[in-house]
Motif scaffolding. Structure first.
Motif, mmCIF file in Angstrom:
data_model
loop_
_atom_site.group_PDB
_atom_site.id
_atom_site.type_symbol
_atom_site.label_atom_id
_atom_site.label_comp_id
_atom_site.label_asym_id
_atom_site.label_seq_id
_atom_site.Cartn_x
_atom_site.Cartn_y
_atom_site.Cartn_z
ATOM 1 N N VAL A 192 0.814 -1.229 0.000
ATOM 2 C CA VAL A 192 0.000 0.000 0.000
ATOM 3 C C VAL A 192 0.842 1.271 0.000
ATOM 4 C CG1 VAL A 192 -1.859 -1.195 1.221
ATOM 5 C CG2 VAL A 192 -0.176 0.116 2.542
ATOM 6 N N LYS A 193 2.153 1.156 -0.080
ATOM 7 C CA LYS A 193 3.027 2.319 0.105
ATOM 8 C C LYS A 193 2.829 3.414 -0.931
ATOM 9 C CE LYS A 193 6.975 0.381 -2.439
ATOM 10 N NZ LYS A 193 6.998 1.382 -3.522
ATOM 11 N N ASP A 194 2.315 3.072 -2.109
ATOM 12 C CA ASP A 194 2.137 4.070 -3.163
ATOM 13 C C ASP A 194 0.715 4.626 -3.210
ATOM 14 O OD1 ASP A 194 4.800 3.890 -4.039
ATOM 15 O OD2 ASP A 194 4.326 2.124 -5.251
ATOM 16 N N ARG A 195 -0.122 4.265 -2.240
ATOM 17 C CA ARG A 195 -1.498 4.771 -2.212
ATOM 18 C C ARG A 195 -1.495 6.277 -1.948
ATOM 19 N NH1 ARG A 195 -6.013 0.989 -0.758
ATOM 20 N NH2 ARG A 195 -5.402 -0.967 -1.762
ATOM 21 N N ARG A 196 -2.451 6.954 -2.573
ATOM 22 C CA ARG A 196 -2.645 8.375 -2.326
ATOM 23 C C ARG A 196 -4.099 8.618 -1.920
ATOM 24 N NH1 ARG A 196 1.883 7.762 -2.154
ATOM 25 N NH2 ARG A 196 3.583 8.875 -3.195
ATOM 26 N N ARG A 197 -4.355 9.819 -1.400
ATOM 27 C CA ARG A 197 -5.660 10.146 -0.828
ATOM 28 C C ARG A 197 -6.035 9.088 0.214
ATOM 29 N NH1 ARG A 197 -8.507 14.157 -2.765
ATOM 30 N NH2 ARG A 197 -10.435 13.303 -1.884
ATOM 31 N N VAL A 198 -5.114 8.899 1.154
ATOM 32 C CA VAL A 198 -5.298 7.857 2.153
ATOM 33 C C VAL A 198 -4.747 8.320 3.498
ATOM 34 C CG1 VAL A 198 -3.091 6.708 1.637
ATOM 35 C CG2 VAL A 198 -4.959 5.391 2.644
ATOM 36 N N LEU A 199 -5.433 7.930 4.566
ATOM 37 C CA LEU A 199 -4.921 8.081 5.927
ATOM 38 C C LEU A 199 -4.473 6.708 6.401
ATOM 39 C CD1 LEU A 199 -4.596 9.720 8.636
ATOM 40 C CD2 LEU A 199 -6.826 8.791 9.247
ATOM 41 N N ILE A 200 -3.217 6.606 6.817
ATOM 42 C CA ILE A 200 -2.684 5.364 7.353
ATOM 43 C C ILE A 200 -2.585 5.504 8.872
ATOM 44 C CG2 ILE A 200 -0.712 3.790 7.400
ATOM 45 C CD1 ILE A 200 -0.085 4.705 4.533
ATOM 46 N N GLY A 201 -3.287 4.653 9.591
ATOM 47 C CA GLY A 201 -3.247 4.668 11.046
ATOM 48 C C GLY A 201 -2.577 3.413 11.578
ATOM 49 N N ILE A 202 -1.676 3.568 12.525
ATOM 50 C CA ILE A 202 -0.944 2.431 13.087
ATOM 51 C C ILE A 202 -1.062 2.483 14.606
ATOM 52 C CG2 ILE A 202 1.261 1.220 13.212
ATOM 53 C CD1 ILE A 202 2.104 2.725 10.684
ATOM 54 N N ASP A 203 -1.643 1.452 15.197
ATOM 55 C CA ASP A 203 -1.887 1.406 16.628
ATOM 56 C C ASP A 203 -1.773 -0.063 17.102
ATOM 57 O OD1 ASP A 203 -2.680 2.087 19.225
ATOM 58 O OD2 ASP A 203 -4.791 1.745 18.762
ATOM 59 N N ASP A 204 -0.751 -0.460 17.803
ATOM 60 C CA ASP A 204 0.270 0.342 18.441
ATOM 61 C C ASP A 204 1.548 0.346 17.578
ATOM 62 O OD1 ASP A 204 2.619 0.789 20.365
ATOM 63 O OD2 ASP A 204 0.919 1.175 21.660
ATOM 64 N N ALA A 205 2.026 1.544 17.259
ATOM 65 C CA ALA A 205 3.166 1.672 16.362
ATOM 66 C C ALA A 205 4.432 1.067 16.950
ATOM 67 C CB ALA A 205 3.386 3.151 16.026
ATOM 68 N N ALA A 206 4.685 1.290 18.236
ATOM 69 C CA ALA A 206 5.916 0.783 18.847
ATOM 70 C C ALA A 206 5.983 -0.736 18.784
ATOM 71 C CB ALA A 206 6.019 1.268 20.290
ATOM 72 N N VAL A 207 4.844 -1.397 18.948
ATOM 73 C CA VAL A 207 4.803 -2.861 18.900
ATOM 74 C C VAL A 207 5.129 -3.363 17.493
ATOM 75 C CG1 VAL A 207 3.288 -4.868 19.121
ATOM 76 C CG2 VAL A 207 3.171 -3.039 20.807
ATOM 77 N N LEU A 208 4.543 -2.749 16.474
ATOM 78 C CA LEU A 208 4.767 -3.204 15.106
ATOM 79 C C LEU A 208 6.152 -2.823 14.595
ATOM 80 C CD1 LEU A 208 1.266 -2.563 13.524
ATOM 81 C CD2 LEU A 208 2.345 -4.757 13.985
ATOM 82 N N PHE A 209 6.750 -1.772 15.162
ATOM 83 C CA PHE A 209 8.097 -1.364 14.752
ATOM 84 C C PHE A 209 9.186 -2.144 15.483
ATOM 85 C CE2 PHE A 209 6.688 3.254 13.591
ATOM 86 C CZ PHE A 209 5.980 2.746 12.522
ATOM 87 N N TYR A 210 8.798 -3.022 16.413
ATOM 88 C CA TYR A 210 9.757 -3.667 17.300
ATOM 89 C C TYR A 210 10.707 -4.623 16.570
ATOM 90 C CZ TYR A 210 11.535 -6.562 21.125
ATOM 91 O OH TYR A 210 12.357 -7.247 21.984
ATOM 92 N N THR A 211 10.207 -5.358 15.587
ATOM 93 C CA THR A 211 11.028 -6.368 14.918
ATOM 94 C C THR A 211 11.785 -5.767 13.726
ATOM 95 O OG1 THR A 211 9.239 -6.990 13.425
ATOM 96 C CG2 THR A 211 9.346 -8.136 15.541
ATOM 97 N N THR A 212 12.731 -6.553 13.199
ATOM 98 C CA THR A 212 13.489 -6.106 12.021
ATOM 99 C C THR A 212 12.560 -5.833 10.843
ATOM 100 O OG1 THR A 212 15.425 -7.385 12.718
ATOM 101 C CG2 THR A 212 15.313 -6.737 10.401
ATOM 102 N N SER A 213 11.619 -6.743 10.616
ATOM 103 C CA SER A 213 10.673 -6.558 9.510
ATOM 104 C C SER A 213 9.799 -5.329 9.737
ATOM 105 C CB SER A 213 9.789 -7.801 9.360
ATOM 106 O OG SER A 213 10.556 -8.931 9.039
ATOM 107 N N GLY A 214 9.322 -5.155 10.972
ATOM 108 C CA GLY A 214 8.493 -4.001 11.286
ATOM 109 C C GLY A 214 9.241 -2.697 11.108
ATOM 110 N N SER A 215 10.493 -2.671 11.551
ATOM 111 C CA SER A 215 11.308 -1.464 11.389
ATOM 112 C C SER A 215 11.507 -1.118 9.923
ATOM 113 C CB SER A 215 12.668 -1.650 12.066
ATOM 114 O OG SER A 215 12.519 -1.788 13.465
ATOM 115 N N ALA A 216 11.611 -2.138 9.083
ATOM 116 C CA ALA A 216 11.802 -1.895 7.650
ATOM 117 C C ALA A 216 10.583 -1.251 7.008
ATOM 118 C CB ALA A 216 12.126 -3.207 6.947
#
Length: 300
Positions: A192-216
């Motif tokens: 979905v990275k190239d989507r436009r006219r979009v709101l991306i919500g991430i909850d909980d961001a810290a949890v999903l960013f925790y792993t190597t894949s999530g950080s990427a």
């Protein structure tokens, strides 16, 4: 101050309404709070952007968001097929290109650049048509993948790739393995990275960013892009979130954590450091020359 049509009222005082404007303040908003506060704020902002005819893509680690407004719901559960094979997703036109698929496999399984290029070539030549085939390959990249590839990975990739509509909810509420959640998060983010006219919500961001894949996945969703807004909600003061450029909304939390967030945003000691109580917030934003903090009550 003149606002764009994307401005959303986020705080209120007796004298004024305080707006978050992605065009003026920055296209990634970080929201820090406790309990359901970040989730409630994301739901509120999502409703505002629906009124602006924006699509919604919500990554939900707690299973808190109502499904009614989403035309696509993807449930990520340990040990259940999700169809998130990036190679198959490219074949179905859900992801942009095979090199992106090879790069995802590289990130997840630690391939070096030479092995990634070999994998990419084999995908293009039709020798590898799925992650399962890549893992089973007698090539060196297959050996490296198998070092960490498990039956849980294989099940995550099995099944028909999901069709991604305009409004997408990715429900991680029953995903207890952070490693698998990070893989799923990266794959869907790439789709979905190239989507436009979009709101991306991430909850909980810290949890999903925790792993190597999530950080990427972080730069895929937080790189400033026209007609796209990203809101990161979290209950943790993780550096992976604090260091992302963009304004911050501080909701009620413990005083020492409020201090840490102010420190991380380089807010000088003194009157700017507003003590946030329940139902309140402090909006921290900067220009190229100044830092600003505006306080008020939440509008919901």
């Amino acid at each position: 101050m003149k606002y764009s049509r994307l401005a959303v009222d986020i705080l209120k005082t007796e004298e004024q309404t305080i707006y978050y404007d992605p065009v003026y303040h920055g296209r990634t908003l970080k929201v820090f709070g406790i309990d359901d506060d970040p989730s409630n704020f994301l739901a509120y902002v999502g409703g505002k952007f629906l009124e602006k005819d924006y699509g919604l893509i919500f990554f939900d680690t707690r299973g808190k968001f109502s499904r009614e407004i989403f035309d696509t719901v993807i449930k990520i559960e340990d040990g259940k097929p999700a169809g998130l094979d990036p190679i198959k997703m490219v074949k179905r036109g859900i992801m942009s290109d095979f090199f992106a698929a090879a790069t995802i496999i590289q990130t997840v399984y630690g391939l070096d650049s030479a092995l990634t290029n070999k994998l990419y070539a084999d995908i293009l030549e039709g020798k590898v048509n799925s992650v399962q085939e890549a893992a089973a390959s007698k090539e060196t990249y297959g050996e490296v993948i198998r070092e960490s590839y498990t039956s849980l990975d294989e099940i995550l990739f099995k099944g028909e790739p999901p069709t991604l509509g305009k409004n997408i909810l990715i429900d991680f509420g029953n995903a207890h393995n952070a490693y698998l959640a990070g893989i799923a998060f990266l794959i869907i983010s790439a789709a979905v990275k190239d989507r436009r006219r979009v709101l991306i919500g991430i909850d909980d961001a810290a949890v999903l960013f925790y792993t190597t894949s999530g950080s990427a996945a972080i730069p895929l969703l937080t790189q400033p892009s026209k007609r796209r807004v990203t809101v990161l909600g979290t209950r943790y003061t993780a550096d992976s979130v604090l260091k992302i450029p963009g304004p911050a909304l501080l909701l009620y939390t413990d005083p020492d954590i409020q201090t840490y967030i102010y420190d991380s945003n380089n807010v000088p000691p003194g009157e700017l450091r507003k003590h946030v109580l329940k139902g309140e917030g402090a909006f921290i934003w900067r220009t190229t020359q100044t830092i600003n903090v505006e306080g008020g009550e939440l509008p919901f």
